[in-house]
Design an enzyme around this catalytic site. Structure first.
Site, short mmCIF file in Angstrom:
data_model
loop_
_atom_site.label_atom_id
_atom_site.label_comp_id
_atom_site.label_asym_id
_atom_site.label_seq_id
_atom_site.Cartn_x
_atom_site.Cartn_y
_atom_site.Cartn_z
N ASP A 37 0.86 -1.19 0.00
CA ASP A 37 0.00 0.00 0.00
C ASP A 37 0.90 1.23 0.00
O ASP A 37 1.76 1.39 0.87
CB ASP A 37 -0.91 0.01 1.23
CG ASP A 37 -1.87 1.18 1.22
OD1 ASP A 37 -2.97 1.04 0.67
OD2 ASP A 37 -1.50 2.24 1.77
N ASN A 73 -1.52 12.97 -4.91
CA ASN A 73 -2.55 13.32 -5.89
C ASN A 73 -3.13 14.70 -5.62
O ASN A 73 -3.28 15.53 -6.52
CB ASN A 73 -3.67 12.27 -5.86
CG ASN A 73 -3.72 11.43 -7.11
OD1 ASN A 73 -3.11 11.75 -8.11
ND2 ASN A 73 -4.44 10.33 -7.05
N HIS A 126 -3.46 14.87 -10.53
CA HIS A 126 -3.59 13.46 -10.92
C HIS A 126 -2.53 13.02 -11.92
O HIS A 126 -2.15 11.84 -11.94
CB HIS A 126 -4.99 13.22 -11.51
CG HIS A 126 -6.07 13.27 -10.47
ND1 HIS A 126 -6.25 12.28 -9.54
CD2 HIS A 126 -7.03 14.20 -10.21
CE1 HIS A 126 -7.27 12.57 -8.75
NE2 HIS A 126 -7.76 13.74 -9.13
N ASP A 135 -0.45 9.74 -11.40
CA ASP A 135 -0.34 8.66 -12.38
C ASP A 135 1.12 8.33 -12.68
O ASP A 135 1.50 7.16 -12.80
CB ASP A 135 -1.06 9.04 -13.67
CG ASP A 135 -2.57 8.98 -13.54
OD1 ASP A 135 -3.06 8.44 -12.53
OD2 ASP A 135 -3.27 9.47 -14.45
N ASP A 189 -3.85 2.43 -5.15
CA ASP A 189 -2.45 2.50 -4.73
C ASP A 189 -1.97 1.17 -4.15
O ASP A 189 -1.03 1.14 -3.35
CB ASP A 189 -2.25 3.63 -3.72
CG ASP A 189 -3.12 3.46 -2.48
OD1 ASP A 189 -3.90 2.49 -2.43
OD2 ASP A 189 -3.01 4.29 -1.55
#
Length: 341
Positions: A212, A220, A225, A229, A255
């Protein structure tokens, strides 16, 4: 055309078969109808100016070799097309400069071009003999019919192959995470089944690492974003580089990533943990920002595939990950404007 030929053609078309199988049957029937020594199908590469003999039937002394390539510009077939003369029983006199025809001893020649349903030129269907043979309307009709059937079959095979390729691409897409290119959740679970079976066969245990990415939401929110990414893509690339034989690495979604490894005498939970953290920890270049990422929360368990199934193992690794996240010291990432932009 005789009922016997019609019946044989109908039987051939009713069967599911390859182009080669169909063509060989048609060449045999064409030989019967034309009374020629050899019948053959060619494919022409117009750009390369080459004619390739794909399939041939030779029942008497004349021999037309398969997989034989000649110059298209100097072939009998091109002369026949250029002069609109698709039958000749005086080949040595009419086309005496054709070396291939002279070497093969062709006296009588019958051919027709093959055009696919889309109009493109494919090649020719031919019959040849070293002796004089008379032209017949019946032979011409059968030749034209067979050329049309072959063209339809070639087009069908091409469409089937396109469908196969499209289906393979769809299958690959359905098993691949579109962002990272890693196996997705579906692929992971199917590979896990295989890996657990292999482990049982080898009497090995399995280690599952549930990953995780701490503070991903913050990355983010703070940088956008696109940066998020890029971060996920680079994590995927780093994890992919540590893959060893007998390991499954993929993205579960969001994630969360997963590493599943066949355990052996040289591996343990601590070494797997360190391998993963070393790959994830470090500098990331996310467009306009450079970021040092301290590492992820890992839940790693070792299970015996004889007593634990894949779902239970994943659940245990998930719990272990949340326990680590709950108790680990919070180490924030460090970000600064990119120096390389």
């Amino acid at each position: 055309m005789s009922d016997q030929i019609i019946a044989r053609v109908s039987q051939s078309l009713a069967k599911e078969q390859s182009l080669e199988s169909l063509v060989r049957q048609l060449l045999e029937m064409l030989e019967m109808v034309t009374d020629m020594e050899s019948t053959y199908l060619t494919k022409v590469d117009v750009e390369a100016r080459l004619q390739h003999i794909m399939f041939a039937r030779n029942s008497q002394k004349m021999y037309i070799p398969e997989n034989f390539t000649v110059s298209w510009d100097y072939s009998l077939c091109k002369r026949a097309i250029d002069e609109n003369c698709f039958f000749s029983d005086e080949v040595p006199d009419r086309w005496g400069d054709c070396i291939a025809a002279r070497n093969l001893g062709i006296t009588t020649f019958l051919s027709t071009p093959i055009h696919l349903p889309d109009g493109s030129f494919y090649g020719t269907l031919c019959a040849a003999s070293s002796e004089k043979r008379q032209w017949s309307e019946r032979a011409e009709q059968v030749l034209q019919l067979f050329a049309g059937l072959i063209a339809q079959y070639i087009q069908k095979e091409a469409l089937v192959e396109q469908l196969r390729e499209a289906n393979a691409a769809l299958i690959a897409q359905s098993y691949t995470d579109s962002l990272t290119g890693l196996p997705n959740r579906r692929a992971i679970f199917e590979n896990l089944t295989t890996l657990f079976s292999l482990a049982r066969h080898l009497n090995h245990k399995i280690m599952i690492a549930f990953i995780d990415l701490d503070n991903f939401k913050l990355i983010n929110d703070r940088f956008g974003h696109n940066s998020g990414d890029l971060f996920l893509i680079q994590v995927g690339e780093r994890l992919n580089t540590l893959q060893q034989n007998g390991e499954v690495i993929g993205r579960l979604g969001g994630d969360e990533f997963l590493v599943v490894s066949l355990n052996n005498e040289n591996a343990d939970i601590s070494s797997l943990r360190e391998r993963i953290q070393q790959q994830i920890r470090g500098e990331y270049h996310l467009g306009d920002v450079d970021l040092y990422y301290p590492g992820a929360s890992l839940g790693i368990v070792e299970v015996d595939p004889e007593t634990t199934d894949a779902d239970s193992a994943l659940h245990a690794a998930d719990i272990a990950m949340y326990q680590e996240k709950k108790h680990k010291q919070k180490t924030p990432f460090v970000a600064h404007p990119a120096l390389h932009s």
